[in-house]
Write a protein that holds these residues in place. Structure first.
Motif, mmCIF file in Angstrom:
data_model
loop_
_atom_site.group_PDB
_atom_site.id
_atom_site.type_symbol
_atom_site.label_atom_id
_atom_site.label_comp_id
_atom_site.label_asym_id
_atom_site.label_seq_id
_atom_site.Cartn_x
_atom_site.Cartn_y
_atom_site.Cartn_z
ATOM 1 N N LYS A 179 0.800 -1.218 0.000
ATOM 2 C CA LYS A 179 0.000 0.000 0.000
ATOM 3 C C LYS A 179 0.838 1.276 0.000
ATOM 4 O O LYS A 179 0.413 2.310 -0.508
ATOM 5 N N LYS A 228 -5.365 -3.203 4.331
ATOM 6 C CA LYS A 228 -6.010 -3.785 3.157
ATOM 7 C C LYS A 228 -7.110 -2.871 2.620
ATOM 8 O O LYS A 228 -7.361 -2.794 1.416
ATOM 9 N N GLN A 230 -7.109 0.376 2.790
ATOM 10 C CA GLN A 230 -6.584 1.646 2.313
ATOM 11 C C GLN A 230 -6.350 1.596 0.807
ATOM 12 O O GLN A 230 -6.021 0.550 0.242
ATOM 13 N N GLU A 231 -6.509 2.752 0.146
ATOM 14 C CA GLU A 231 -6.244 2.828 -1.270
ATOM 15 C C GLU A 231 -4.742 2.817 -1.540
ATOM 16 O O GLU A 231 -3.967 3.267 -0.717
ATOM 17 N N ASN A 232 -4.367 2.293 -2.693
ATOM 18 C CA ASN A 232 -2.944 2.248 -3.043
ATOM 19 C C ASN A 232 -2.423 3.659 -3.318
ATOM 20 O O ASN A 232 -3.142 4.498 -3.773
#
Length: 232
Positions: A179, A228, A230-232
């Motif tokens: 991430k 998991k 969270q946005e990349n």
């Protein structure tokens, strides 16, 4: 080495896992973490990998860059909690000063090397085909890799517990890297955990082994799930 890497990143990473486990398993078993031989062994492996990464401009690919926006990662507080476990009952020197320093530097380099191999090389090699498989395989192989500690004379039950919580930590580390694109938080945390293991005072009551293992699994597992989402 570059040609081998370009031909197959996966086999390149697997080869390094085998080399690392074989060399460090034997050195730590025969001489101990406080030995100059163990230190030289992991230092050479770490140096070769680092030079290869830097020489081929792979620093960003393998996360040897600073992490941005620590707030997004809860300022890595869960990692701080994981680092605290070895010091729950205080600290003491396990060897004379010279060997204590050698043991702690060895463990620092073990943390760095294992992150580069398992979270860097292996994860990135598999990620191209399947991110999910890369996450699972990187975390699980990292945990199972701790079976090598049986070769150092570590108790079987203690090793099984270590494998279990190492898998949980592996998931939190790989999600952090995936991430955030930086391996630095994982390297720092892993190295601190390793180093403090060499000055920790262990409670002889086996119940505390279970409590600490459960604590690590809950903290690392929860953090992995949080990351998991969270946005990349």
């Amino acid at each position: 080495m570059k040609k081998f890497y370009e031909k197959s990143e996966l086999w390149f990473s697997i080869t390094w896992i085998i080399i690392y486990v074989a060399i460090m398993g034997n050195l730590r078993n025969n001489f101990g973490d406080e030995s100059i031989f163990s230190l030289l062994g992991v230092l050479i492996i770490a140096a070769i990998l680092t030079i290869f990464i830097l020489k081929n401009n792979l620093k960003e690919k393998y996360g040897l860059v600073l992490c941005k926006n620590a707030k997004r990662f809860l300022y890595f507080i869960p990692f701080v909690l994981l680092c605290s476990v070895n010091l729950w009952f205080g600290a003491e020197m396990h060897y004379d000063l010279a060997h204590q320093i050698i043991a702690m530097i060895t463990m620092l380099l073990v943390g760095y090397t294992e992150e580069v191999i398992f979270r860097g090389l292996l994860f990135k090699a598999i990620e191209k085909d399947s991110i999910k498989q890369a996450i699972v395989i990187s975390a699980v192989t990292f945990g199972i890799g701790h079976i090598v500690n049986l070769l150092t004379g570590q108790d079987t039950i203690a090793t099984i517990l270590q494998v279990a919580y190492a898998i949980a930590i592996g998931f939190s580390f790989v999600m952090c890297f995936y991430k955030g694109g930086s391996l630095i938080p994982c390297i720092v945390t892993h190295s601190i955990i390793n180093m403090t293991s060499k000055i920790s005072i262990h409670n002889e009551d086996q119940i505390w082994s279970y409590i600490s293992a459960i604590f690590i699994i809950v903290v690392a597992g929860s953090y992995a799930l949080y990351l998991k989402k969270q946005e990349n």
